[in-house]
Scaffold this motif. Structure first.
Motif, PDB file in Angstrom:
ATOM      1  N   LEU A 280       0.832  -1.205   0.000  1.00  0.00           N
ATOM      2  CA  LEU A 280       0.000   0.000   0.000  1.00  0.00           C
ATOM      3  C   LEU A 280       0.865   1.253   0.000  1.00  0.00           C
ATOM      4  N   ILE A 281       1.934   1.238   0.772  1.00  0.00           N
ATOM      5  CA  ILE A 281       2.827   2.398   0.832  1.00  0.00           C
ATOM      6  C   ILE A 281       3.547   2.589  -0.499  1.00  0.00           C
ATOM      7  N   ALA A 282       3.942   1.473  -1.122  1.00  0.00           N
ATOM      8  CA  ALA A 282       4.626   1.548  -2.417  1.00  0.00           C
ATOM      9  C   ALA A 282       3.730   2.180  -3.470  1.00  0.00           C
ATOM     10  N   LYS A 283       2.422   1.960  -3.347  1.00  0.00           N
ATOM     11  CA  LYS A 283       1.474   2.496  -4.318  1.00  0.00           C
ATOM     12  C   LYS A 283       1.039   3.919  -4.008  1.00  0.00           C
TER      13      LYS A 283
ATOM     14  N   ILE B 162       9.036   3.804   0.238  1.00  0.00           N
ATOM     15  CA  ILE B 162       9.635   2.474   0.186  1.00  0.00           C
ATOM     16  C   ILE B 162      11.091   2.608  -0.239  1.00  0.00           C
ATOM     17  N   THR B 163      11.973   2.000   0.514  1.00  0.00           N
ATOM     18  CA  THR B 163      13.395   1.987   0.153  1.00  0.00           C
ATOM     19  C   THR B 163      13.651   0.855  -0.837  1.00  0.00           C
ATOM     20  N   ASN B 164      14.859   0.799  -1.395  1.00  0.00           N
ATOM     21  CA  ASN B 164      15.210  -0.291  -2.300  1.00  0.00           C
ATOM     22  C   ASN B 164      15.135  -1.635  -1.571  1.00  0.00           C
ATOM     23  N   GLN B 165      15.540  -1.606  -0.292  1.00  0.00           N
ATOM     24  CA  GLN B 165      15.452  -2.813   0.519  1.00  0.00           C
ATOM     25  C   GLN B 165      13.976  -3.218   0.709  1.00  0.00           C
ATOM     26  N   GLY B 166      13.120  -2.206   0.848  1.00  0.00           N
ATOM     27  CA  GLY B 166      11.690  -2.465   0.981  1.00  0.00           C
ATOM     28  C   GLY B 166      11.098  -3.054  -0.285  1.00  0.00           C
ATOM     29  N   LYS B 167      11.548  -2.572  -1.429  1.00  0.00           N
ATOM     30  CA  LYS B 167      11.081  -3.108  -2.709  1.00  0.00           C
ATOM     31  C   LYS B 167      11.462  -4.574  -2.852  1.00  0.00           C
ATOM     32  N   ASP B 168      12.692  -4.892  -2.421  1.00  0.00           N
ATOM     33  CA  ASP B 168      13.123  -6.292  -2.470  1.00  0.00           C
ATOM     34  C   ASP B 168      12.302  -7.151  -1.518  1.00  0.00           C
TER      35      ASP B 168
ATOM     36  N   ASP C 124       6.840   1.285  12.558  1.00  0.00           N
ATOM     37  CA  ASP C 124       8.110   1.406  13.280  1.00  0.00           C
ATOM     38  C   ASP C 124       9.038   0.237  12.946  1.00  0.00           C
ATOM     39  N   LYS C 125       8.459  -0.965  12.895  1.00  0.00           N
ATOM     40  CA  LYS C 125       9.266  -2.145  12.587  1.00  0.00           C
ATOM     41  C   LYS C 125       9.793  -2.088  11.159  1.00  0.00           C
ATOM     42  N   ALA C 126       8.938  -1.638  10.226  1.00  0.00           N
ATOM     43  CA  ALA C 126       9.357  -1.536   8.830  1.00  0.00           C
ATOM     44  C   ALA C 126      10.483  -0.522   8.673  1.00  0.00           C
ATOM     45  N   GLU C 127      10.409   0.580   9.439  1.00  0.00           N
ATOM     46  CA  GLU C 127      11.471   1.593   9.393  1.00  0.00           C
ATOM     47  C   GLU C 127      12.755   1.051   9.994  1.00  0.00           C
ATOM     48  N   GLN C 128      12.641   0.356  11.121  1.00  0.00           N
ATOM     49  CA  GLN C 128      13.813  -0.240  11.764  1.00  0.00           C
ATOM     50  C   GLN C 128      14.520  -1.242  10.850  1.00  0.00           C
ATOM     51  N   ASN C 129      13.725  -1.969  10.063  1.00  0.00           N
ATOM     52  CA  ASN C 129      14.300  -2.963   9.152  1.00  0.00           C
ATOM     53  C   ASN C 129      14.812  -2.357   7.856  1.00  0.00           C
ATOM     54  N   GLY C 130      14.605  -1.055   7.700  1.00  0.00           N
ATOM     55  CA  GLY C 130      15.105  -0.373   6.506  1.00  0.00           C
ATOM     56  C   GLY C 130      14.219  -0.511   5.290  1.00  0.00           C
ATOM     57  N   TYR C 131      12.940  -0.906   5.506  1.00  0.00           N
ATOM     58  CA  TYR C 131      12.037  -1.108   4.383  1.00  0.00           C
ATOM     59  C   TYR C 131      11.345   0.183   3.956  1.00  0.00           C
ATOM     60  N   ILE C 132      11.188   1.118   4.893  1.00  0.00           N
ATOM     61  CA  ILE C 132      10.561   2.402   4.582  1.00  0.00           C
ATOM     62  C   ILE C 132      11.344   3.524   5.228  1.00  0.00           C
ATOM     63  N   SER C 133      11.145   4.726   4.713  1.00  0.00           N
ATOM     64  CA  SER C 133      11.662   5.934   5.367  1.00  0.00           C
ATOM     65  C   SER C 133      10.486   6.882   5.538  1.00  0.00           C
ATOM     66  N   LYS C 134      10.594   7.757   6.535  1.00  0.00           N
ATOM     67  CA  LYS C 134       9.506   8.688   6.819  1.00  0.00           C
ATOM     68  C   LYS C 134       9.951  10.118   6.536  1.00  0.00           C
ATOM     69  N   ASN C 135       9.059  10.869   5.953  1.00  0.00           N
ATOM     70  CA  ASN C 135       9.315  12.280   5.686  1.00  0.00           C
ATOM     71  C   ASN C 135       8.224  13.073   6.400  1.00  0.00           C
TER      72      ASN C 135
ATOM     73  N   ILE D 209       9.162  -6.646  -0.687  1.00  0.00           N
ATOM     74  CA  ILE D 209       7.863  -6.860  -1.325  1.00  0.00           C
ATOM     75  C   ILE D 209       7.956  -7.996  -2.342  1.00  0.00           C
ATOM     76  N   LYS D 210       9.035  -7.996  -3.135  1.00  0.00           N
ATOM     77  CA  LYS D 210       9.218  -9.051  -4.134  1.00  0.00           C
ATOM     78  C   LYS D 210       9.297 -10.425  -3.464  1.00  0.00           C
ATOM     79  N   LEU D 211      10.040 -10.497  -2.361  1.00  0.00           N
ATOM     80  CA  LEU D 211      10.191 -11.766  -1.648  1.00  0.00           C
ATOM     81  C   LEU D 211       8.849 -12.241  -1.093  1.00  0.00           C
ATOM     82  N   LEU D 212       8.121 -11.330  -0.447  1.00  0.00           N
ATOM     83  CA  LEU D 212       6.832 -11.696   0.136  1.00  0.00           C
ATOM     84  C   LEU D 212       5.822 -12.060  -0.946  1.00  0.00           C
ATOM     85  N   ASN D 213       5.915 -11.398  -2.093  1.00  0.00           N
ATOM     86  CA  ASN D 213       5.025 -11.708  -3.204  1.00  0.00           C
ATOM     87  C   ASN D 213       5.280 -13.119  -3.723  1.00  0.00           C
ATOM     88  N   ILE D 214       6.566 -13.495  -3.829  1.00  0.00           N
ATOM     89  CA  ILE D 214       6.917 -14.842  -4.272  1.00  0.00           C
ATOM     90  C   ILE D 214       6.388 -15.877  -3.283  1.00  0.00           C
TER      91      ILE D 214
END
Length: 208
Positions: free
Chosen positions: A22-25, A72-78, A50-61, A80-85
């Motif tokens: 949802l955030i990626a979209k 969504i960070t590049n790590q977050g995009k990866d 908070d957990k997603a930010e700690q894991n480097g999946y998102i950043s907040k502005n 999403i790909k893993l969870l989608n698979i």
């Protein structure tokens, strides 16, 4: 359910996937919107973010103390790909298992002497039955036609097989009718009874 199907359960892993997707979209999505889409409390959304930010999946502005953009960070995009698979793998496992059970059922139908049958009901069950017949070439079973009481479905086709009105049922050369509807199972049986259809030629996908 097999452990391979864990991802289809409403687990935190599924919620994480939904949140990141949802955030990626939409980076402007609010916590309230996330809460509504994930069907969890706002306090839980805070934890997930908070957990997603700690894991480097998102950043907040922070636009203001209450107005936050999520990216969504590049790590977050990866991620999403893993969870989608994993989601697709779980869904495929369920589908493969279901198709195997349907194949076994159709083999039993053939062993009981049915070779040319009519499917009564042009819904999801008929869809998976036809898919299984197309996939498993060892199933020597001919589908003469599909009949359905729904006029909007009549005179159309499923996998090249014509959907006919039920009034055509007795005019077709066949040796059995497979009742392939769950919701209308009892209604179909009553209709067949009203037609004085031979009860020994009725095949039940769903038991009474």
């Amino acid at each position: 359910m097999d452990s391979n199907h864990y991802f289809l359960k409403p687990t935190p892993l599924l919620k994480e996937y939904q949140l990141l997707d949802l955030i990626a979209k939409n980076s402007d999505i609010t916590q309230r919107e996330l809460s509504r889409n994930l069907n969890v409390a706002l306090s839980m959304i805070n934890e997930y973010l908070d957990k997603a930010e700690q894991n480097g999946y998102i950043s907040k502005n922070y636009k203001s103390s209450k107005d936050v953009e999520y990216h969504i960070t590049n790590q977050g995009k990866d991620r999403i790909k893993l969870l989608n698979i994993r989601y697709l793998k779980s869904a495929l496992d369920v589908y493969t298992s279901a198709r195997g059970e349907v194949s076994q059922f159709l083999h039993r139908v053939i062993n009981e002497g049915f070779k040319k049958i009519i499917l009564y009901g042009a819904g999801d069950v008929t869809d998976i039955l036809l898919q299984t017949l197309n996939y498993d070439k060892s199933l020597n079973l001919e589908i003469v036609a599909i009949v359905d009481d729904n006029k909007s479905k009549q005179n159309t086709k499923m996998y090249g097989i014509e959907i006919l009105p039920t009034s055509e049922l007795t005019k077709l050369k066949h040796d059995g009718v497979l009742v392939s509807s769950y919701l209308h199972h009892d209604k179909i049986l009553e209709h067949l009874k009203s037609l004085n259809y031979d009860q020994s030629k009725i095949i039940h996908f769903f038991k009474d």
